[in-house]
Structure formats: structure tokens, C-alpha cells
Motif scaffolding. Structure first.
Motif, mmCIF file in Angstrom:
data_model
loop_
_atom_site.group_PDB
_atom_site.id
_atom_site.type_symbol
_atom_site.label_atom_id
_atom_site.label_comp_id
_atom_site.label_asym_id
_atom_site.label_seq_id
_atom_site.Cartn_x
_atom_site.Cartn_y
_atom_site.Cartn_z
ATOM 1 N N LEU A 118 -6.110 3.180 -0.843
ATOM 2 C CA LEU A 118 -5.808 4.401 -1.601
ATOM 3 C C LEU A 118 -4.316 4.719 -1.542
ATOM 4 O O LEU A 118 -3.657 4.533 -0.528
ATOM 5 N N ARG A 119 -3.822 5.226 -2.670
ATOM 6 C CA ARG A 119 -2.420 5.648 -2.767
ATOM 7 C C ARG A 119 -2.389 6.966 -3.529
ATOM 8 O O ARG A 119 -3.285 7.258 -4.310
ATOM 9 N N ALA A 120 -1.335 7.742 -3.315
ATOM 10 C CA ALA A 120 -1.158 9.021 -4.005
ATOM 11 C C ALA A 120 0.142 8.968 -4.796
ATOM 12 O O ALA A 120 1.164 8.500 -4.287
ATOM 13 N N CYS A 121 0.111 9.467 -6.020
ATOM 14 C CA CYS A 121 1.308 9.568 -6.847
ATOM 15 C C CYS A 121 2.264 10.565 -6.179
ATOM 16 O O CYS A 121 1.857 11.659 -5.797
ATOM 17 N N LYS A 173 -5.659 7.361 -6.300
ATOM 18 C CA LYS A 173 -6.431 6.234 -6.837
ATOM 19 C C LYS A 173 -6.114 5.024 -5.965
ATOM 20 O O LYS A 173 -5.241 5.086 -5.101
ATOM 21 N N THR A 174 -6.772 3.921 -6.222
ATOM 22 C CA THR A 174 -6.438 2.699 -5.499
ATOM 23 C C THR A 174 -5.186 2.078 -6.122
ATOM 24 O O THR A 174 -4.820 2.389 -7.261
ATOM 25 N N TYR A 175 -4.546 1.210 -5.356
ATOM 26 C CA TYR A 175 -3.369 0.498 -5.851
ATOM 27 C C TYR A 175 -3.706 -0.205 -7.169
ATOM 28 O O TYR A 175 -2.951 -0.100 -8.143
ATOM 29 N N ASP A 176 -4.843 -0.915 -7.201
ATOM 30 C CA ASP A 176 -5.234 -1.655 -8.414
ATOM 31 C C ASP A 176 -5.437 -0.724 -9.606
ATOM 32 O O ASP A 176 -5.093 -1.076 -10.732
ATOM 33 N N GLN A 177 -5.995 0.459 -9.381
ATOM 34 C CA GLN A 177 -6.192 1.406 -10.482
ATOM 35 C C GLN A 177 -4.853 1.893 -11.037
ATOM 36 O O GLN A 177 -4.703 2.002 -12.252
ATOM 37 N N PHE A 178 -3.889 2.192 -10.163
ATOM 38 C CA PHE A 178 -2.562 2.575 -10.652
ATOM 39 C C PHE A 178 -1.938 1.426 -11.428
ATOM 40 O O PHE A 178 -1.320 1.623 -12.469
ATOM 41 N N HIS A 180 5.025 -3.405 -11.806
ATOM 42 C CA HIS A 180 4.441 -3.468 -10.465
ATOM 43 C C HIS A 180 5.271 -2.673 -9.461
ATOM 44 O O HIS A 180 4.733 -1.952 -8.621
ATOM 45 N N ASP A 181 6.597 -2.789 -9.536
ATOM 46 C CA ASP A 181 7.475 -2.066 -8.601
ATOM 47 C C ASP A 181 7.318 -0.557 -8.719
ATOM 48 O O ASP A 181 7.498 0.154 -7.734
ATOM 49 N N ASN A 182 6.991 -0.060 -9.900
ATOM 50 C CA ASN A 182 6.842 1.384 -10.078
ATOM 51 C C ASN A 182 5.646 1.921 -9.293
ATOM 52 O O ASN A 182 5.688 3.047 -8.813
ATOM 53 N N VAL A 183 4.579 1.117 -9.170
ATOM 54 C CA VAL A 183 3.432 1.554 -8.366
ATOM 55 C C VAL A 183 3.867 1.688 -6.910
ATOM 56 O O VAL A 183 3.574 2.676 -6.251
ATOM 57 N N VAL A 184 4.592 0.717 -6.418
ATOM 58 C CA VAL A 184 5.055 0.740 -5.030
ATOM 59 C C VAL A 184 6.031 1.891 -4.806
ATOM 60 O O VAL A 184 5.948 2.600 -3.805
ATOM 61 N N ASN A 185 6.950 2.107 -5.749
ATOM 62 C CA ASN A 185 7.990 3.124 -5.587
ATOM 63 C C ASN A 185 7.514 4.545 -5.853
ATOM 64 O O ASN A 185 8.093 5.500 -5.327
ATOM 65 N N CYS A 186 6.501 4.709 -6.696
ATOM 66 C CA CYS A 186 6.075 6.056 -7.120
ATOM 67 C C CYS A 186 4.785 6.530 -6.470
ATOM 68 O O CYS A 186 4.306 7.629 -6.777
#
Length: 131
Positions: free
Chosen positions: A31-34, A41-46, A63-69
Motif C-alpha cells: 500500500l502507498r498513499a498519494c 492504493k497499491t503501487y500497481d494500482q497507482f 513509473h518514477d512519478n509513482v515512487v516520487n508522489c
């Protein structure tokens, strides 16, 4: 919302009534949070569909935006079905976002380049409070 204009990325009343954020498909370590709206949502969902509240962050394209945001470090989860009528959503300042699962708090700030992207898109960003 400078000058009283509604941000082009703020869902309208009709959009909020007819759309929902994806619900996390698992509740484990993925799970990750914006960092802007705190949607969970999960990483894959983002990666697949981005953030429904923050499409200008292009998480589904970069892909980098998911990690950074987004962050895996957050506190608690609340599910909100009707953000405009929920006192908890108003208290958490998520009453204008679409229904979905949100974190109660994140401790990291959105990186400066993405804060500038928010400003460029006339979207309000509130950094987390320092404790």
C-alpha cells in the motif's frame, strides 16, 4: 483556487457522485498513499490508473512519478463513501475528493518539482504538519 476559479482537476459535484477511487486490492506492505491528496492504493494500482484526485501527476504514465508522489509510510486508513457529507472527511480536509480510501496522515512532503506542478495546474497543496 486562485481568483475564485475552480481548479480544472477538482472533481465537480456530478463527477464525485458518479466516480469512486479504486479500492486497494490488498492491505499489506504494497500500500502507498498519494503525497498530495492522501488516497491509498497499491503501487500497481497507482501505476496502472494513477491517482483519481491528482491526474496531473501522471503516475499512470511515469513509473518514477509513482515512487516520487506516493509513500508507503502513512498512519491509519479511512474509507469515505460521501466526502461532502462526512464530518471526518471535512476534518481531514478530504471532503472535496472523490470517495475512496485515504490515510489519516503522511509525514513526507511532495517533492518541490511536484509542488511546482501543483501550482502550475492551480491545484492547492498542503504540506504535512511537522511534529
Amino acid at each position: 483556487m486562485a481568483g475564485g476559479k475552480r481548479s480544472e482537476y477538482m472533481p465537480s459535484e456530478d463527477d464525485r457522485a458518479s466516480s469512486f477511487a479504486q479500492i486497494p486490492t490488498s492491505f499489506g506492505h504494497e500500500l502507498r498513499a498519494c503525497l498530495r491528496c492522501r488516497l491509498v492504493k497499491t503501487y500497481d494500482q497507482f501505476r496502472e490508473s494513477g491517482c483519481e484526485n491528482c491526474p496531473f501527476l501522471d503516475m499512470d504514465k511515469e513509473h518514477d512519478n509513482v515512487v516520487n508522489c506516493t509513500t508507503p509510510n502513512f498512519t491509519g486508513i479511512i474509507s469515505v463513501m460521501d466526502p461532502t457529507r462526512s464530518w471526518a472527511a471535512r476534518w481531514l480536509r478530504i471532503g472535496r475528493f472523490i470517495p475512496g480510501c485515504y490515510t489519516l496522515a503522511v509525514s513526507e512532503e511532495l517533492p518541490e518539482e511536484y509542488q511546482a506542478l501543483c501550482a502550475d495546474n492551480n491545484v492547492h497543496y498542503v504540506p504535512p504538519k511537522r511534529t
